[in-house]
Design a protein around this motif. Structure first.
Motif, short mmCIF file in Angstrom:
data_model
loop_
_atom_site.label_atom_id
_atom_site.label_comp_id
_atom_site.label_asym_id
_atom_site.label_seq_id
_atom_site.Cartn_x
_atom_site.Cartn_y
_atom_site.Cartn_z
N MET A 1 0.63 -1.57 0.56
CA MET A 1 0.32 0.08 0.68
C MET A 1 0.17 0.92 -0.38
O MET A 1 2.16 1.45 0.83
N PHE A 35 4.23 -0.14 4.32
CA PHE A 35 4.13 0.73 3.72
C PHE A 35 4.96 1.40 2.52
O PHE A 35 5.89 1.29 2.73
N ARG A 222 -4.84 0.23 6.74
CA ARG A 222 -5.39 -1.26 6.09
C ARG A 222 -6.66 -1.38 5.95
O ARG A 222 -7.58 -2.45 5.27
#
Length: 226
Positions: A1, A35, A222
């Motif tokens: 992400m 991340f 998330r």
């Protein structure tokens, strides 16, 4: 992400080399969360080309006021509304907390009660958590639909939640004691009352909940959303 960090200010030059700029502090805070990051220095008019450049967004703190007349603030507010419109997760800290509220219909003001500087405790529904703060401005009117998650006697709207998409916090989970000490000796002098700076200096060694809130931020990014 991928998290897009919208940097709205710079740390003092005297501290930047050793302790990092504001965007760097969030990369460090969330370093173990898996991340990918990209920093956009919106304070220097460096904006993402589109909201599709990241999966989630984070707005940093700043020495500027959300209500001040800067050419980068209107496009930042437009970007906030665009992010809110498409449903991507968004987190705001200090100035980020304030500019999100302002962009979505709330009000930000220079607080008549003065400054919050250094370690402060906040009530999260009966659970006390402490963070470092550095602000005079506050969200004095919440946008419609914003829910208070934490507050104290000085700051009513310390942490706000907008549905399951936007989370904002007035204090600084990214500020450690070394940075607060640096602010006391740079930006604080002649601006913040000396007795408050002195009081903040006595609390530099006390614990803060930065790592715990970093986990909350990561979980929020998330979280599965419809």
């Amino acid at each position: 992400m991928k998290i897009g960090i919208l940097q709205t200010g710079h740390s003092p030059d005297e501290l930047k080399d050793d302790l990092g700029d504001y965007g760097d502090m969030f990369v460090e805070l969330l370093r173990d969360q898996g991340f990918e990051f990209e920093i956009f220095s919106v304070v220097d008019n460096q904006f993402p080309a589109s909201v599709e450049e990241a999966d989630g967004w984070l707005i940093t703190g700043s020495k500027h006021g959300a209500y001040e007349d800067h050419d980068w603030i209107p496009p930042l507010e437009e970007l906030i509304r665009e992010i809110a419109g498409i449903g991507d997760p968004l987190i705001g800290v200090c100035f980020g907390h304030q500019i999100i509220a302002q962009a979505l219909g709330g009000k930000v003001e220079k607080f008549a009660g003065g400054w919050a500087v250094g370690r402060q405790s906040y009530d999260f529904g009966g659970v006390e958590m402490a963070f470092n703060a550095w602000h005079q401005d506050q969200v004095t009117e919440r946008p419609e639909g914003a829910k208070v998650l934490a507050s104290n006697d000085f700051c009513e709207n310390a942490v706000l939640l907008y549905g399951d998409q936007i989370l904002t916090i007035q204090p600084h989970p990214e500020f450690g004691s070394a940075f607060i000490d640096g602010l006391i000796n740079t930006r604080g002098k002649g601006v913040v009352p000396q007795d408050q700076l002195d009081a903040a200096a006595t609390k530099l060694d006390l614990p803060v909940a930065n790592e715990s809130f970093a986990d909350q931020m990561a979980d929020f990014f998330r979280k599965e959303r419809a």
